[in-house]
Write a protein that holds these residues in place. Structure first.
Motif, PDB file in Angstrom:
ATOM      1  N   GLY A   1       0.828  -1.199   0.000  1.00 44.36           N
ATOM      2  CA  GLY A   1       0.000   0.000   0.000  1.00 44.36           C
ATOM      3  C   GLY A   1       0.859   1.244   0.000  1.00 44.36           C
ATOM      4  N   LYS A   2       0.334   2.323  -0.508  1.00 44.64           N
ATOM      5  CA  LYS A   2       1.040   3.606  -0.485  1.00 44.64           C
ATOM      6  C   LYS A   2       0.024   4.704  -0.245  1.00 44.64           C
ATOM      7  N   ALA A   3       0.473   5.752   0.439  1.00 49.87           N
ATOM      8  CA  ALA A   3      -0.394   6.899   0.713  1.00 49.87           C
ATOM      9  C   ALA A   3       0.461   8.144   0.746  1.00 49.87           C
ATOM     10  N   GLY A   4      -0.023   9.207   0.148  1.00 45.96           N
ATOM     11  CA  GLY A   4       0.767  10.431   0.137  1.00 45.96           C
ATOM     12  C   GLY A   4       0.078  11.529  -0.651  1.00 45.96           C
ATOM     13  N   ILE A   5       0.893  12.467  -1.108  1.00 45.69           N
ATOM     14  CA  ILE A   5       0.414  13.558  -1.950  1.00 45.69           C
ATOM     15  C   ILE A   5       0.839  13.277  -3.383  1.00 45.69           C
ATOM     16  N   GLU A   6      -0.121  13.377  -4.275  1.00 44.73           N
ATOM     17  CA  GLU A   6       0.127  13.123  -5.694  1.00 44.73           C
ATOM     18  C   GLU A   6      -0.388  14.309  -6.509  1.00 44.73           C
ATOM     19  N   PHE A   7       0.428  14.767  -7.460  1.00 42.35           N
ATOM     20  CA  PHE A   7       0.043  15.881  -8.323  1.00 42.35           C
ATOM     21  C   PHE A   7      -0.682  15.303  -9.538  1.00 42.35           C
ATOM     22  N   THR A   8      -1.977  15.573  -9.623  1.00 36.52           N
ATOM     23  CA  THR A   8      -2.806  14.981 -10.667  1.00 36.52           C
ATOM     24  C   THR A   8      -3.719  16.035 -11.267  1.00 36.52           C
ATOM     25  N   ASP A   9      -3.692  16.160 -12.578  1.00 36.70           N
ATOM     26  CA  ASP A   9      -4.590  17.071 -13.301  1.00 36.70           C
ATOM     27  C   ASP A   9      -4.508  18.494 -12.759  1.00 36.70           C
ATOM     28  N   GLY A  10      -3.284  18.929 -12.452  1.00 38.91           N
ATOM     29  CA  GLY A  10      -3.038  20.324 -12.093  1.00 38.91           C
ATOM     30  C   GLY A  10      -3.162  20.669 -10.632  1.00 38.91           C
ATOM     31  N   ASN A  11      -3.475  19.685  -9.761  1.00 38.85           N
ATOM     32  CA  ASN A  11      -3.622  19.962  -8.328  1.00 38.85           C
ATOM     33  C   ASN A  11      -3.029  18.828  -7.493  1.00 38.85           C
ATOM     34  N   PRO A  12      -2.529  19.168  -6.292  1.00 38.39           N
ATOM     35  CA  PRO A  12      -2.132  18.097  -5.379  1.00 38.39           C
ATOM     36  C   PRO A  12      -3.363  17.395  -4.839  1.00 38.39           C
ATOM     37  N   HIS A  13      -3.251  16.081  -4.659  1.00 38.62           N
ATOM     38  CA  HIS A  13      -4.314  15.262  -4.093  1.00 38.62           C
ATOM     39  C   HIS A  13      -3.751  14.418  -2.957  1.00 38.62           C
ATOM     40  N   ILE A  14      -4.559  14.200  -1.919  1.00 33.34           N
ATOM     41  CA  ILE A  14      -4.244  13.141  -0.976  1.00 33.34           C
ATOM     42  C   ILE A  14      -4.669  11.844  -1.646  1.00 33.34           C
ATOM     43  N   GLY A  15      -3.708  10.954  -1.853  1.00 32.74           N
ATOM     44  CA  GLY A  15      -4.021   9.719  -2.553  1.00 32.74           C
ATOM     45  C   GLY A  15      -3.608   8.500  -1.753  1.00 32.74           C
ATOM     46  N   ALA A  16      -4.298   7.396  -1.989  1.00 33.67           N
ATOM     47  CA  ALA A  16      -3.953   6.120  -1.368  1.00 33.67           C
ATOM     48  C   ALA A  16      -4.228   5.002  -2.358  1.00 33.67           C
ATOM     49  N   VAL A  17      -3.312   4.037  -2.387  1.00 35.07           N
ATOM     50  CA  VAL A  17      -3.456   2.850  -3.227  1.00 35.07           C
ATOM     51  C   VAL A  17      -3.249   1.630  -2.351  1.00 35.07           C
ATOM     52  N   VAL A  18      -4.158   0.677  -2.421  1.00 38.20           N
ATOM     53  CA  VAL A  18      -4.012  -0.597  -1.731  1.00 38.20           C
ATOM     54  C   VAL A  18      -3.968  -1.688  -2.790  1.00 38.20           C
ATOM     55  N   THR A  19      -2.949  -2.531  -2.728  1.00 36.66           N
ATOM     56  CA  THR A  19      -2.733  -3.553  -3.744  1.00 36.66           C
ATOM     57  C   THR A  19      -2.683  -4.930  -3.099  1.00 36.66           C
ATOM     58  N   ASN A  20      -3.523  -5.830  -3.584  1.00 40.32           N
ATOM     59  CA  ASN A  20      -3.473  -7.233  -3.202  1.00 40.32           C
ATOM     60  C   ASN A  20      -3.760  -8.036  -4.475  1.00 40.32           C
ATOM     61  N   GLY A  21      -2.710  -8.171  -5.286  1.00 43.59           N
ATOM     62  CA  GLY A  21      -2.859  -8.750  -6.610  1.00 43.59           C
ATOM     63  C   GLY A  21      -3.188  -7.713  -7.658  1.00 43.59           C
ATOM     64  N   ARG A  22      -4.132  -6.835  -7.342  1.00 44.32           N
ATOM     65  CA  ARG A  22      -4.512  -5.719  -8.215  1.00 44.32           C
ATOM     66  C   ARG A  22      -4.582  -4.449  -7.379  1.00 44.32           C
ATOM     67  N   SER A  23      -4.322  -3.321  -7.995  1.00 41.40           N
ATOM     68  CA  SER A  23      -4.309  -2.034  -7.293  1.00 41.40           C
ATOM     69  C   SER A  23      -5.652  -1.327  -7.406  1.00 41.40           C
ATOM     70  N   ASP A  24      -6.002  -0.585  -6.331  1.00 46.82           N
ATOM     71  CA  ASP A  24      -7.086   0.389  -6.421  1.00 46.82           C
ATOM     72  C   ASP A  24      -6.479   1.780  -6.230  1.00 46.82           C
TER      73      ASP A  24
END
Length: 203
Positions: free
Chosen positions: A99-122
């Protein structure tokens, strides 16, 4: 996403040299004030399959042992300008379970983002335009069968980002990470890395 004030005991700093990189970055340096500056490789990323169809396991994550009933906390700067620039905290069980969580720059703005992966990512993301260029702290608590993710900007209130099921019990590592999927030259300052008790409640 709601403001929370988690109850937590005093934390203990982890020295940068205590971690091991999943993939070595382009460069690292520690400044006189103890800040770790990490330059990411162009194309570095972590993702498995979902929607995009590709698998990336080239993130730069500096990891140390992570155990149940503890939390891992990372404070970092956010000098993000290009699509998918990101940094935060990474939890790894294996190449297919992380899993990862942090700040991601997406479509011109920072976002709080999180990805959880168990075989496939969300992927979940919430825009936080006021956090642009500001220091951010991410904390992941391992409480029973869940990871609890919180974030704060500077000295602002903690915000609940995600509660994710987590069934690992041993061999888990966690720590700061950075990725630069679309460009070269991203350098992120990591100011603190610490471990403490897991948050004792959600609210």
């Amino acid at each position: 996403m709601s403001d929370v004030i988690p109850t937590q005991s005093a934390s203990r700093d982890i020295p940068w040299e205590a971690g091991r990189w999943t993939n070595r970055p382009v460069s690292t340096k520690v400044s006189k004030d103890g800040t770790l500056h990490v330059t990411a490789a162009e194309g570095s990323d972590a993702w498995r399959h979902t929607s995009y169809g590709f698998v990336h396991d080239t993130e730069h994550a500096l990891l140390a042992s992570f155990t149940p009933r503890t939390s891992m906390e990372v404070e970092f700067g956010t000098p993000f300008e290009e699509q998918f620039d990101r940094a935060g905290v990474f939890v790894r069980v294996s190449a297919e379970h992380w899993g990862k969580a942090g700040i991601e720059f997406t479509d011109g703005n920072p976002h709080i983002g999180a990805v959880v992966t168990n075989g496939r990512s969300d992927w979940s993301a919430t825009p936080v335009p006021g956090w642009s260029g500001q220091p951010v702290t991410m904390r992941i608590s391992w409480a029973d069968d869940a990871l609890i993710v919180r974030a704060r900007c500077s000295d602002g209130p903690w915000q609940l980002v995600r509660v994710a099921p987590f069934d690992a019990r041993e061999g888990v590592t966690a720590g700061p990470f950075v990725c630069a999927p679309t460009r070269s030259g991203l350098e992120v300052p990591f100011r603190r890395w610490s471990v403490g008790e897991a948050d004792r409640s959600l609210h």
